[in-house]
Design a protein around this motif. Structure first.
Motif, short mmCIF file in Angstrom:
data_model
loop_
_atom_site.label_atom_id
_atom_site.label_comp_id
_atom_site.label_asym_id
_atom_site.label_seq_id
_atom_site.Cartn_x
_atom_site.Cartn_y
_atom_site.Cartn_z
N MET A 124 -19.34 -38.61 2.20
CA MET A 124 -17.98 -39.24 2.30
C MET A 124 -17.20 -38.89 1.28
O MET A 124 -15.94 -38.25 1.33
CB MET A 124 -17.99 -40.75 2.55
CG MET A 124 -18.56 -41.22 3.72
SD MET A 124 -18.47 -43.01 4.06
CE MET A 124 -16.92 -43.51 3.63
N LEU A 125 -17.82 -38.92 0.14
CA LEU A 125 -17.24 -38.35 -1.07
C LEU A 125 -16.94 -36.94 -1.40
O LEU A 125 -15.79 -36.53 -1.52
CB LEU A 125 -17.97 -38.80 -2.44
CG LEU A 125 -17.79 -40.16 -3.03
CD1 LEU A 125 -19.04 -40.33 -4.06
CD2 LEU A 125 -16.68 -40.27 -3.54
N GLN A 126 -18.01 -36.33 -0.85
CA GLN A 126 -17.86 -34.75 -0.70
C GLN A 126 -16.86 -34.34 0.28
O GLN A 126 -15.92 -33.37 -0.32
CB GLN A 126 -19.20 -34.19 -0.30
CG GLN A 126 -19.31 -32.55 -0.69
CD GLN A 126 -20.76 -32.12 -0.24
OE1 GLN A 126 -21.81 -32.93 0.07
NE2 GLN A 126 -20.79 -30.77 -0.02
N LEU A 127 -16.76 -34.72 1.43
CA LEU A 127 -15.68 -34.54 2.03
C LEU A 127 -14.39 -34.59 1.81
O LEU A 127 -13.31 -34.02 2.02
CB LEU A 127 -15.95 -35.21 3.66
CG LEU A 127 -17.05 -34.61 4.36
CD1 LEU A 127 -17.43 -35.55 5.67
CD2 LEU A 127 -17.09 -33.04 4.85
N GLU A 128 -14.07 -35.86 1.08
CA GLU A 128 -12.87 -36.56 0.63
C GLU A 128 -12.38 -35.55 -0.50
O GLU A 128 -11.08 -34.92 -0.48
CB GLU A 128 -13.02 -37.71 -0.06
CG GLU A 128 -11.61 -38.33 -0.55
CD GLU A 128 -10.76 -39.05 0.54
OE1 GLU A 128 -9.43 -38.66 0.42
OE2 GLU A 128 -11.22 -39.27 1.51
N LEU A 129 -13.26 -35.03 -1.15
CA LEU A 129 -12.78 -34.08 -2.32
C LEU A 129 -12.71 -32.78 -1.91
O LEU A 129 -11.91 -31.96 -2.48
CB LEU A 129 -13.91 -34.15 -3.34
CG LEU A 129 -14.10 -35.63 -4.08
CD1 LEU A 129 -15.21 -35.43 -5.10
CD2 LEU A 129 -12.93 -35.71 -5.02
N GLN A 130 -13.31 -32.19 -0.89
CA GLN A 130 -13.43 -30.84 -0.16
C GLN A 130 -11.84 -30.98 0.45
O GLN A 130 -11.21 -30.20 0.35
CB GLN A 130 -14.37 -30.62 0.60
CG GLN A 130 -15.54 -30.07 -0.18
CD GLN A 130 -16.82 -29.88 1.07
OE1 GLN A 130 -16.83 -30.45 2.19
NE2 GLN A 130 -17.86 -29.24 0.54
N GLN A 131 -11.51 -31.84 1.11
CA GLN A 131 -10.22 -31.89 1.89
C GLN A 131 -9.12 -31.87 0.69
O GLN A 131 -7.94 -31.42 1.22
CB GLN A 131 -10.14 -32.91 2.79
CG GLN A 131 -11.12 -32.87 3.98
CD GLN A 131 -11.15 -34.29 4.66
OE1 GLN A 131 -10.34 -35.24 4.45
NE2 GLN A 131 -11.76 -34.38 5.51
N ALA A 132 -9.33 -32.52 -0.46
CA ALA A 132 -8.50 -32.37 -1.35
C ALA A 132 -8.12 -30.87 -2.19
O ALA A 132 -7.11 -30.97 -2.87
CB ALA A 132 -8.55 -33.52 -2.48
N GLY A 133 -9.05 -30.05 -1.61
CA GLY A 133 -8.92 -28.72 -2.40
C GLY A 133 -9.94 -28.47 -3.32
O GLY A 133 -10.01 -27.25 -4.08
N TYR A 134 -10.98 -29.31 -3.77
CA TYR A 134 -11.87 -29.15 -4.87
C TYR A 134 -13.27 -28.37 -4.34
O TYR A 134 -13.32 -28.85 -3.07
CB TYR A 134 -12.26 -30.42 -5.39
CG TYR A 134 -11.18 -31.05 -6.09
CD1 TYR A 134 -10.52 -30.59 -7.38
CD2 TYR A 134 -10.40 -32.28 -5.66
CE1 TYR A 134 -9.41 -31.15 -7.88
CE2 TYR A 134 -9.59 -32.96 -6.28
CZ TYR A 134 -8.96 -32.39 -7.37
OH TYR A 134 -8.03 -33.04 -7.98
N LEU A 135 -13.75 -27.49 -4.97
CA LEU A 135 -15.04 -26.94 -4.61
C LEU A 135 -16.19 -27.90 -5.02
O LEU A 135 -16.39 -28.24 -6.31
CB LEU A 135 -15.20 -25.64 -5.47
CG LEU A 135 -14.43 -24.57 -5.09
CD1 LEU A 135 -14.62 -23.24 -6.03
CD2 LEU A 135 -14.54 -24.26 -3.74
N THR A 136 -16.79 -28.63 -4.01
CA THR A 136 -17.63 -29.80 -4.29
C THR A 136 -18.93 -29.55 -3.56
O THR A 136 -19.00 -29.18 -2.44
CB THR A 136 -17.04 -31.05 -3.71
OG1 THR A 136 -15.59 -31.02 -4.46
CG2 THR A 136 -17.63 -32.13 -3.92
#
Length: 255
Positions: A18-30
């Motif tokens: 869930m954290l990974q998806l949230e941060l990826q959707q915000a444009g971060y390489l996660t």
């Protein structure tokens, strides 16, 4: 434009995803990994700007892991996200210059807000254990806070004493605390406000007092070597702390 890299260390697969998806959707390489050893392998191979980690990890204590990660990437920012918060680990995290100490459960969008805040202030993500080296650029007027003999340069992450130009070397946490006091100068700031707004630690009233007292004491020690800054921070019994305002400290030093 630099795309920030984030590594998440969380053994709970659902939370990690869930954290990974949230941060990826915000444009971060996660990327997300389940254990510290895997994370350390990634850190040996690739530069990351931010580490998000739990404290309860398989095979290694969370604070030991942060120390090992900083050994590989000294300037990496760290967010702790834990369900087992304690005053002992909070103090230890602050001593390791951890940028955020957050309590589970926390919504992923709330974690994202903390991440965005860190990356919106790139000069404050890096640790400030060593004095800042002077650059040739001239800071804007808005980036300078002058409090009596103290000159706080937000763009250069530097604090100097006006009367002699000497620099006071502050860590990331110490600079953030001074900045907070400076923006509230002349007013009383409670221990709870410091714990919440500066240390980002959810805690009881007594824990807030203990944490804030420790941080204030450390900051005062840095000021103690300069006659005109030694008494800038005062205690207000039962209420909190004040950074003296200009009209209260003009007599301390002819700056």
């Amino acid at each position: 434009m630099h795309q920030h890299r984030i590594i998440i260390v969380e053994d709970d697969g659902v939370t990690r995803l869930m954290l990974q998806l949230e941060l990826q959707q915000a444009g971060y390489l996660t990327i997300g990994v389940p254990d510290p050893q895997t994370a350390l392998d990634f850190l040996r191979q690739t530069h990351f700007d931010l580490l998000i980690t739990d404290l309860d990890l398989p095979s290694m204590n969370g604070l030991q892991f942060i120390s090992a990660a900083r050994g590989l990437v000294p300037q990496i920012a760290v967010i702790i996200l834990t369900a087992t918060a304690s005053l002992t680990t909070a103090v230890a995290a602050l001593n390791q210059q951890v940028q955020r100490y957050l309590l589970k459960p926390m919504a992923t969008d709330a974690v994202l807000q903390h991440v965005n805040t860190l990356f919106a202030q790139p000069a404050r993500i890096a640790e400030a254990r060593q004095p800042y080296q002077t650059q040739h650029s001239v800071p804007s007027h808005d980036a300078i806070i002058q409090v009596g003999p103290l000159r706080i340069d937000l763009s250069r992450y530097r604090v100097t004493v006006a009367c002699n130009g000497e620099q006071i070397a502050l860590s990331h946490g110490e600079f953030e605390l001074l900045h907070y006091l400076a923006t509230h100068r002349g007013r009383v700031v409670s221990a709870q406000a410091i714990a919440h707004d500066v240390l980002h630690y959810p805690c009881s009233t007594q824990e807030a007092r203990d944490l804030s007292k420790s941080r204030i004491h450390t900051l005062r020690r840095k000021f103690a070597g300069h006659a005109c800054t030694a008494n800038l921070i005062t205690n207000v019994r039962g209420a909190g702390y004040r950074l003296l305002d200009d009209d209260e400290i003009e007599y301390c030093c002819s700056y």
